[in-house]
Design a protein around this motif. Structure first.
Motif, PDB file in Angstrom:
ATOM      1  N   LEU A 134       0.939  -1.447  -0.298  1.00 12.97           N
ATOM      2  CA  LEU A 134       0.068  -0.234  -0.323  1.00 12.97           C
ATOM      3  C   LEU A 134       0.685   1.003   0.111  1.00 12.97           C
ATOM      4  CD1 LEU A 134      -2.502  -1.255   2.788  1.00 12.97           C
ATOM      5  CD2 LEU A 134      -3.047  -1.140  -0.500  1.00 12.97           C
ATOM      6  N   THR A 145       2.245  -0.162  -6.886  1.00 19.24           N
ATOM      7  CA  THR A 145       1.489  -0.659  -5.055  1.00 19.24           C
ATOM      8  C   THR A 145       1.787  -1.547  -5.697  1.00 19.24           C
ATOM      9  OG1 THR A 145       1.320   1.707  -5.358  1.00 19.24           O
ATOM     10  CG2 THR A 145       0.453   0.316  -3.601  1.00 19.24           C
ATOM     11  N   VAL A 147      -0.451  -5.042  -3.003  1.00 20.62           N
ATOM     12  CA  VAL A 147      -1.649  -4.744  -2.292  1.00 20.62           C
ATOM     13  C   VAL A 147      -1.809  -5.850  -1.833  1.00 20.62           C
ATOM     14  CG1 VAL A 147      -3.109  -2.642  -3.459  1.00 20.62           C
ATOM     15  CG2 VAL A 147      -3.801  -4.856  -4.328  1.00 20.62           C
ATOM     16  N   TYR A 157      -0.231 -10.759  -3.113  1.00 19.24           N
ATOM     17  CA  TYR A 157      -0.672  -8.893  -3.188  1.00 19.24           C
ATOM     18  C   TYR A 157      -0.950  -9.753  -4.958  1.00 19.24           C
ATOM     19  CZ  TYR A 157       2.032  -9.586   1.039  1.00 19.24           C
ATOM     20  OH  TYR A 157       2.382  -9.201   2.569  1.00 19.24           O
ATOM     21  N   GLU A 183      -9.379  -1.035   1.240  1.00 19.08           N
ATOM     22  CA  GLU A 183      -7.986  -0.626   1.126  1.00 19.08           C
ATOM     23  C   GLU A 183      -7.749  -0.896  -0.219  1.00 19.08           C
ATOM     24  OE1 GLU A 183      -6.099  -0.688   3.932  1.00 19.08           O
ATOM     25  OE2 GLU A 183      -5.186  -2.821   4.604  1.00 19.08           O
ATOM     26  N   SER A 184      -7.808  -2.488  -0.960  1.00 15.26           N
ATOM     27  CA  SER A 184      -6.762  -3.238  -1.503  1.00 15.26           C
ATOM     28  C   SER A 184      -7.870  -2.652  -3.071  1.00 15.26           C
ATOM     29  CB  SER A 184      -6.721  -3.775  -2.075  1.00 15.26           C
ATOM     30  OG  SER A 184      -5.709  -4.434  -0.363  1.00 15.26           O
ATOM     31  N   VAL A 187      -6.828   0.969  -4.327  1.00 13.71           N
ATOM     32  CA  VAL A 187      -5.828   1.288  -5.412  1.00 13.71           C
ATOM     33  C   VAL A 187      -5.731   0.719  -6.555  1.00 13.71           C
ATOM     34  CG1 VAL A 187      -3.404   0.511  -5.268  1.00 13.71           C
ATOM     35  CG2 VAL A 187      -4.677   1.192  -3.041  1.00 13.71           C
TER      36      VAL A 187
END
Length: 275
Positions: A134, A145, A147, A157, A183-184, A187
């Motif tokens: 993140l 990024t 995640v 990830y 939150e992933s 992104v």
């Protein structure tokens, strides 16, 4: 951003060795393959490229597609079909920066970065860079990024790759169930291209020892077992992420032959140029 799908299959690939199922036979007849997962991302603006995961089929993939050797690489997790091609670095690269997550996995008591460093300690060209999920990093002219996603029992990830100049964006779900953390998802959202894990169609979930998970209101499973999305789950995720274009990857030979090569299921060698 030029994206080449080097490997679009699951852990055994399609055709699977020793298998004469209708889907594997159809793949042979069509002259197509789904080798183990890997993606090549070229930044033509800065003339550098990035590799996502080291497929065991590394050598044949690079010879087949004739893409440049990468300037850097990302490792999403430590399952063999995403990592064991790293040995191909030997006598091929003078140096290679490898980025992997720095979170300690309770299952292994190591992070992905530590596992890569320890298991491939003999590869002098490799420099492993522990990377905090993140938190964006800058590689090959891209903003990248990692995640967190859900792929028990190991940490795994997905990632977003963005060109800060052109604004083009590639999102990769990673090996995951449909239960991608919010939150992933934030992104990964709004990609020009999404590569989403879709190991089997939902109607095959009953064949898994524990069935399907994350069902729709109509009872359609979006997760096969606990570790991978179904086709329907991957397409639902694509819709929720507002993906401009979606290709389904990490595809198993269990898809029935009449479904196995339909859109938007990917095969090896597909290429996309993102604006």
């Amino acid at each position: 951003m030029r994206v080449t799908l080097l490997g679009t299959g699951d852990t055994t690939g399609t055709p699977t060795v020793g298998c004469d199922c209708d889907t594997c036979e159809a793949a042979r007849e069509r002259g197509v393959e789904r080798t183990r997962f890997s993606v090549h991302v070229e930044n033509e603006r800065v003339d550098e490229s990035l590799l996502i995961d080291f497929s065991p089929d590394f050598r044949s993939q690079f010879l087949r597609e004739d893409v440049p050797l990468p300037d850097a690489a990302i490792v999403t997790h430590i399952h063999f079909d995403h990592l064991d091609g790293m040995g191909n670095v030997f006598r091929v690269f003078d140096s290679l920066d490898v980025y992997a997550a720095d979170e300690t996995d309770p299952k292994t008591d190591k992070s992905v970065a530590e596992t890569v460093r320890d298991d491939y300690h003999y590869l002098e060209p490799i420099e492993v860079h522990p990377t905090t999920p993140l938190e964006p990093i800058h590689v090959a002219g891209f903003t990248v990024t990692l995640v967190p996603v859900e792929h028990p029992p190991l940490l795994c990830y997905g990632l977003a790759i963005e060109d800060p100049v052109t604004g083009s964006k590639l999102s990769i779900s990673g090996d995951t169930s449909y239960n991608v953390p919010e939150e992933s998802r934030e992104v990964l959202a709004d990609p020009d291209l999404l590569l989403a894990d879709a190991i089997v169609p939902a109607h095959l979930a009953d064949y898994h020892p524990i069935g399907g998970r994350h069902e729709t209101d109509d009872g359609v499973p979006r997760t096969f077992g606990t570790k991978h999305m179904t086709r329907e789950g991957a397409l639902a995720l694509a819709d929720e992420l507002n993906a401009e274009q979606t290709r389904l990857v990490h595809v198993a030979h269990y898809y029935p032959a009449d479904e196995a090569f339909e859109e938007p299921l990917a095969v090896d060698g597909e290429e996309f140029v993102l604006p």
